[in-house]
Design an enzyme around this catalytic site. Structure first.
Site, short mmCIF file in Angstrom:
data_model
loop_
_atom_site.label_atom_id
_atom_site.label_comp_id
_atom_site.label_asym_id
_atom_site.label_seq_id
_atom_site.Cartn_x
_atom_site.Cartn_y
_atom_site.Cartn_z
N TYR A 135 40.08 -28.75 44.21
CA TYR A 135 39.55 -28.91 45.57
C TYR A 135 40.01 -27.79 46.51
O TYR A 135 39.59 -27.76 47.67
CB TYR A 135 40.01 -30.26 46.15
CG TYR A 135 39.23 -31.45 45.63
CD1 TYR A 135 39.37 -31.87 44.30
CD2 TYR A 135 38.37 -32.15 46.44
CE1 TYR A 135 38.67 -32.95 43.81
CE2 TYR A 135 37.65 -33.24 45.97
CZ TYR A 135 37.80 -33.63 44.65
OH TYR A 135 37.09 -34.71 44.17
N LYS A 192 45.27 -34.01 31.46
CA LYS A 192 44.50 -33.51 30.32
C LYS A 192 45.29 -32.32 29.76
O LYS A 192 44.77 -31.21 29.58
CB LYS A 192 43.09 -33.12 30.80
CG LYS A 192 42.11 -32.77 29.71
CD LYS A 192 41.77 -33.92 28.77
CE LYS A 192 40.96 -33.41 27.58
NZ LYS A 192 40.87 -34.37 26.48
N ASP A 225 40.77 -38.94 29.39
CA ASP A 225 39.62 -39.49 28.64
C ASP A 225 39.97 -40.85 28.03
O ASP A 225 39.22 -41.82 28.14
CB ASP A 225 39.12 -38.49 27.58
CG ASP A 225 40.22 -37.87 26.73
OD1 ASP A 225 41.41 -38.08 27.03
OD2 ASP A 225 39.90 -37.16 25.75
N ASP A 249 39.90 -38.71 41.76
CA ASP A 249 38.59 -39.01 42.35
C ASP A 249 37.74 -39.79 41.35
O ASP A 249 37.17 -40.84 41.68
CB ASP A 249 37.88 -37.69 42.72
CG ASP A 249 36.51 -37.96 43.31
OD1 ASP A 249 36.40 -38.85 44.16
OD2 ASP A 249 35.54 -37.29 42.89
N ASP A 253 36.59 -44.23 41.29
CA ASP A 253 35.24 -44.82 41.31
C ASP A 253 35.10 -45.77 40.13
O ASP A 253 34.54 -46.86 40.23
CB ASP A 253 34.15 -43.74 41.25
CG ASP A 253 33.66 -43.31 42.64
OD1 ASP A 253 34.48 -43.31 43.58
OD2 ASP A 253 32.47 -42.96 42.78
C1 IPM Z 1 36.27 -39.28 47.81
C2 IPM Z 1 35.05 -38.40 47.81
C3 IPM Z 1 35.40 -36.97 48.18
C4 IPM Z 1 36.34 -36.45 47.11
C5 IPM Z 1 34.18 -36.04 48.35
C6 IPM Z 1 33.26 -36.53 49.43
C7 IPM Z 1 34.57 -34.61 48.59
O1 IPM Z 1 34.39 -38.49 46.60
O2 IPM Z 1 36.94 -39.39 48.84
O3 IPM Z 1 36.55 -39.93 46.79
O4 IPM Z 1 35.90 -35.96 46.07
O5 IPM Z 1 37.54 -36.56 47.31
MN MN Z 2 35.17 -39.98 45.28
#
Ligand code: IPM
Ligand code: MN
Ligand code: NAD
Length: 356
Positions: A135, A192, A225, A249, A253
């Site tokens: 990032y 990784k 993984d 990140d 999710d």
């Molecule tokens: C998160 C989002 C951000 C990230 C994006 C919007 C840059 O996905 O906060 O999880 O990747 O950190």
């Molecule tokens: Mn995210």
């Protein structure tokens, strides 16, 4: 009487503008001693006057506020996503909010897509490095638009950055308990290092070295993984996961899926002693925005995390208990099984906390 805590509220784009008002409404209902200042940073402002962050914006947030409550950034009218990068990543990087703490908690078995998994089986936290990795925006393109094009995206891992996030994860166990009251005592490094040997090697060495100072804690390791597979087969194995920016990140999710989806997931961007920022894990969800269907509970639970950070523990617990009650009674939006709208779900929780 102590002065009110000053909260900067930045709803941002899309469903951020729908869920954050519900989080604020619940904070008002719980009568926490807070004063709110609203900011219009986001796509609309950027499209109107090209401002992403006003001059001195981050210094102002750090100087004048105790915490920042954020929605989400991302709008199809700004395909470059430049405003999201400057506002959201700007806060994380320029305010040095190095620890992205993302708790993963299942409130009701019906919300989990896995068979036979109950709330007690999903209670872990992901601690994501938040200021380095891929990032960092280091790199570039060469011979763009030609068949010989090269794109380079560097992965930055500093000794300082790696050490402080690992230490944060170990220290987290001393102050945070599991929901059943038992101590957190297992820290798992997710990397990784079998393929990314230079960066992974640094994380491995520092994990071993710093981990040696925490003899009472169990240390574990998984490649990212294998961890992804484990998360959907047996989430019971996780307690505290610490990882880099990108893996954090992705796996949060995935972990949100265990909780009932992105609409239920909360997070904080922290640096102990500095003004910290709190935001739901989800994005601006353009396809569902403006329809009063987005789940506000991730944002409301994020507000509760903010209260814990500000030392307002009793109010935070009231909010969490009310959300749990809403989930159990299906007083929710459709993504988690109810039939309420965003506003109505927020109102239900606000009514419950104001009675408590
Ligand atoms: C998160 C989002 C951000 C990230 C994006 C919007 C840059 O996905 O906060 O999880 O990747 O950190
Ligand atoms: Mn995210
Ligand atoms: P997203 O999180 O916005 O949506 C992913 C999926 O989850 C969609 O199906 C969406 O409908 C659903 N969803 C998300 N939040 C929900 C909620 N509260 N209630 C019900 N359903 C919900 O991710 P995306 O589609 O990959 O990204 C959309 C935009 O948001 C992009 O511009 C992206 O860059 C941005 N984004 C911003 C942040 C942030 O500001 N923190 C985080 C992630 C994505």
């Amino acid at each position: 009487m102590s002065p009110k805590k000053q909260i900067a509220v930045i709803p941002g784009d899309g469903i951020g503008k729908e869920v954050i008002p519900q989080a604020v409404r619940v904070l008002e209902a719980v009568r926490a001693d807070l004063a709110f200042t609203h900011f219009d940073w986001g796509a609309d402002r950027y499209l109107a006057d090209k401002t992403t962050v006003p001059p001195d914006g981050f210094a102002m947030l750090a100087r004048d506020f105790d915490a920042i409550l954020v929605g989400a950034f991302g709008d199809p009218r700004v395909p470059s996503n430049i405003h999201a990068k400057e506002i959201l990543l700007g806060m994380r990087f320029k305010m040095d909010l190095y620890a992205n703490v993302r708790p993963v908690r299942l409130m009701d078995a019906s919300l989990c897509p896995l068979k036979g998994v109950e709330p007690k089986d999903v209670d872990f936290v992901v601690i994501r490095e938040n200021t380095e990795g891929v990032y960092g925006d280091l790199g570039g393109v060469f011979k763009q638009g030609t068949p010989d094009e090269i794109a380079i995206q560097e992965d930055i891992n500093t000794r300082k950055g790696v050490e402080r996030i690992l230490r944060y994860a170990f220290e987290y166990c001393a102050v945070h308990k599991k929901l059943d009251g038992s101590p957190r005592r297992r820290v798992l490094l997710c990397d990784k290092s079998n393929a990314m040997t230079h960066a992974g090697g640094l994380w491995q060495r520092v994990f071993k070295e710093v981990g040696g100072e925490y003899q009472q804690l169990e240390k574990q390791h998984m490649y990212v993984d294998a961890l992804g597979m484990q998360m959907i087969c047996d989430p019971r194995v996780f307690d505290v996961i610490v990882t880099n920016n990108m893996f954090g990140d992705i796996i949060t999710d995935l972990a949100a899926g265990l909780q009932g989806g992105l609409g239920m997931a909360a997070s904080g961007n922290l640096h102990p002693g500095k003004t910290s920022m709190f935001e739901p894990v989800h994005g601006s969800a353009p396809p569902i925005s403006g329809k009063n269907i987005a789940n506000p509970f991730g944002a409301i639970l994020t507000a509760a995390m903010m209260l814990v950070h500000l030392g307002m523990i009793a109010s935070a617990e009231k909010i969490e208990t009310a959300v749990l009650e809403a989930v159990c009674q299906k007083k929710t939006t459709a993504d988690v099984g109810g039939s309420l709208g965003t506003r109505e779900a927020g109102e239900w929780v606000a009514n419950l906390v104001s009675r408590g």
